[in-house]
Structures are given as C-alpha cells and as structure tokens.
Design a protein around this motif. Structure first.
Motif: not given
Length: 449
Positions: A186, A188, A190-191, A194-195, A220-221
């Motif tokens: 989980e 990355s 991208s994560a 997004i956060r 989303t990613a």
C-alpha cells in the motif's frame, strides 16, 4: 506582504523566509507570487482571453506553468514608453521524479528520481526530504501538492567504505534514489500524494473551496496521470551566525532575487512614463529552452500584447525597446574562505558587502560599461553598497537569463545578484544585508533607471 518590508531589514528577512517556505517548487513559487499580486490588486490575466488596453497605473500578471510575469504602468505612458524588466528564475537544482517511480530494493520502498541541473549531490544525503510540485488529473485539472518529510537519500556508513572521507563518488543513478519506508503493497508515491491532496477526507467549507476540497477527497491513484514533482529539503530557513547575520536556506538560487523583485514591484511606484515589469522564468538551471524559460517566447509575447493595447507601431516598439533596461538578477559566488584560490586573485566579493555586478568577457553575463554605470547609480540612489564579481580564468563561468534576454529582445541588460556560499547545495548561505540590499536596489531600478 507587509508594506514596510523595504524599510526594515529584519521584517524583510522574516517575510522572505515565509516566501521560501511556501515555494518548494517553481510551481509553488509562481503560485505564491500570484497570491501576493492578487492581494495587492493586480489583475490575474488569462493567456486565452483578450486583454484590456494598458493604461497609466494599470497593473496585472500572467502565469505560464512555473513562470510568472507581472507589470505596473507608471503615469504618462504611451506607445514609446520603455520597460524596466527585472528578470529572475523560480527553479533550483535538485531531483525530479521519474515516470513509473515506485520500486523496491532489499525490502525498502523507493522512488525513482532524475538529476535536475547541477546540484551538489552530496549535500542532499541524509536530509529529511519531501515531494512538491504539481499533479494533473485525468480531467486536465492542475493541483499543487507537497508532502511533509517522507523521504531520505541515505549515505553508506563509514564502516562499509573507509575511503568515503577522501574519495566519495556518487553514481547519479544507483546512489541518489530516496527511500520512503519499508516495502509495503500500500506504500507508493501516489498514496503519499493522495494523502497530501486530502484524498479520503470529506470536503469542508463553503462554495468553490468546498467543491475543490470534495473533488480532491475523491481522487484515486488512477486519477493522477501527470506529475511534475521534485524533491525538496523540508528544513525551514534559519538566521544563523554569532550575530544572526547569516541566512541559511534552500533555493536561495534563485528565490533570493525572485522575492527581491516581487517586493520592489509591490512597494515601488514606477518612474513616470515607464512600465515596471517582473519576469520570473522557469528552467534556468537546465538552459531555459522551454515555453516558460527565458529562451522561450513568454516575455516577448507579453510585451507584444501590452504594446498592442497601446496601439504601438513597429517604429514605436523599436524606440521603446531601445530605451529599455533588463536587470537580470541571479545568485552569485561569495569568496570561499577555505578555497580562496578558486576565485579571482583580486576581485573578492564578500558576504555582507552588498549585492554584486557580474562580469564576464565571454558574455556569459550581459553586463557592460553602461550596465556598470547604471548599477553604480542604483546603489547610490538606494544607499546600498555594491561590489563586483568576475571568475578566475581557470574556473568555468556559469550563465543566467541575462544574455538570453538581451539576445531575444535587444534590451540593454546587466547581470547582478546576491553573493552566496554553497551555491547549488541543498542548503545555501547568504548575508541578510545582501538579501535586503538587493530588494532596495531593485526598488531604485523601477523608480529611477
């Protein structure tokens, strides 16, 4: 921006520190400048829309990616009014995130980066780093984004290579890729983005702000299809030294000049019959050959559109440009106490002795005798001491946007800047008097060039 920053060195230093903190990327710098200009009543113009004719007292700005150009017309302007361009750049050397950035090595999650410009690579080791820049979603919407301290480029322990203190060599591919944690399905980039953008949280507030927050919360990613991101040092600017006279910070090259130009434009009434202009370009550290760089058409486009609003003929424009000046402001070198032999043996610019005129026989800087005279007059008008810089003949000289602007437009150009130690380091060093002094001279340039 407080209206008194050009009258108080300490106030200027504090607000400049806030500007640096708000500008971890060229896109953030352009955004911070636009916010200050909007608050001061400058019109935010769209390149796709028609522009109103420029009038005496008129003020506006236009953004192009990580670059921004702003102007303020004096009284009594006409089609032959000269322009006073103060040119800077918003980018700094460092690392840019590569496509398909996520990978794992020996149980560590890492992000692929590419060297941007000419950074001092070792200065980026073992620092608390973040990611900052812009992301573009599938619908074409652009979002500024910055994470907190989430990354680190770890140096090899001395126990594993005893030669590092005498002959450290970094492979730009193998040794500069940051870690962001332990390998996890989980985890990355991208994560993290997004956060940072607020994904997973409900929007709050009212109106358009609430709509933007809600839109970000639903990202989303898969929505993040375009990334222009860089690593940045998360350590805040700090005044240091026995008398707190030194200013340690990331991106002094070239936010030192960029903020000085912004402060001068906001606080100074242009000389009657002239147009004061602040042009902050992107991509100077990689040659400026982009649509938002000084070698591109951005400045020429803006000048042409403003002249069109003044019903300027080709003859009027030629006369106006012939009477115009560009002050190309970029950071330069203070003499280094531990490497004095790298500098010219007689011309030794010293931190705290004032901003400097930059000269080069091979025209890597555009300053000439007329520019030197202008620089001397501006320093006297502002009550700021100035000094000169020239390279040692055995040390290659860098360049800046000055020669590019002079070549593209034929505007008389003079290259100047604040002396630094550790230029192109992740954390550079200047003297607060020089930072403040450059802003004062920039103000005199708009008033009396």
């Amino acid at each position: 921006m407080p209206r008194s920053v050009l009258q108080d060195r300490d106030a200027y230093s504090a607000v400049f520190a806030d500007f640096v903190s708000a500008s971890p990327s060229s896109y953030h710098a352009a955004g911070a400048i636009a916010e200050s200009l909007t608050k001061a009543g400058f019109a935010d113009l769209d390149e796709l829309a028609a522009w109103s004719a420029l009038e005496a007292g008129g003020r506006g700005f236009v953004r192009r990616d990580g670059a921004i150009i702003a102007w303020r017309a004096g009284s009594d302007i006409d089609a032959t009014s000269p322009v006073r361009v103060l040119g800077t750049h918003t980018d700094s050397p460092g690392f840019i995130v590569k496509p398909q950035p996520d990978f794992t090595t020996e149980g560590w999650a890492q992000v692929g980066v590419e060297v941007y410009g000419g950074p001092l690579l070792t200065s980026w080791l073992d620092r608390d780093l973040g990611f900052a820049g812009r992301v573009v979603t599938r619908d074409g919407a652009e979002h500024l984004v910055r994470t907190g301290p989430v990354a680190r480029i770890p140096q090899l322990a001395i126990h594993l290579d005893r030669s590092q203190n005498s002959e450290l060599t970094l492979d730009k591919q193998r040794h500069t890729q940051p870690i962001i944690g332990l390998a996890d399905e989980e985890l990355s980039l991208s994560a993290l983005l997004i956060r940072a953008l607020g994904g997973g949280r409900k929007g709050s507030g009212r109106g358009r702000a609430a709509a933007r927050s809600a839109a970000r919360a639903s990202l989303t990613a898969e929505d993040l299809v375009g990334l222009d991101l860089r690593l940045y040092d998360t350590q805040e600017p700090q005044r240091i030294g026995a008398n707190a006279e030194l200013f340690a910070s990331a991106r002094l090259d070239n936010l030192s000049s960029t903020y000085a130009a912004l402060a001068a434009l906001l606080e100074t009434e242009p000389e009657p019959g002239t147009i004061a202009m602040f042009a902050a370009f992107d991509h100077e550290e990689v040659g400026s050959n982009t649509r938002s760089g000084a070698a591109g058409p951005f400045l020429a486009d803006v000048l042409e559109r403003l002249r069109f609003g003044l019903d300027a003929s080709a003859e009027d424009t030629a006369r106006a440009l012939a009477a115009s000046w560009c002050l190309s402001a970029d950071a330069g070198h203070s003499v280094h106490p531990n490497y004095a032999e790298k500098h010219d043996p007689r011309v030794h610019p010293i931190a705290g002795a004032g901003p400097m005129l930059k000269r080069n026989a091979n025209q890597r800087y555009a300053s000439d005798a007329q520019g030197a005279a202008l620089w001397a007059r501006l320093g006297e008008t502002a009550g700021v001491p100035t000094q000169e810089f020239v390279s040692n003949n055995t040390v290659p000289c860098g360049s800046t946007i000055g020669p590019l602007t002079a070549t593209r437009l034929g505007i008389r150009t003079v290259d100047v800047g604040v002396p630094l130690l550790s230029m192109h380091s992740a954390r550079e060093l200047a003297h607060v008097d020089d930072l403040y002094g450059l802003a004062r001279v920039a103000s005199a340039f708009f008033e009396r060039a």
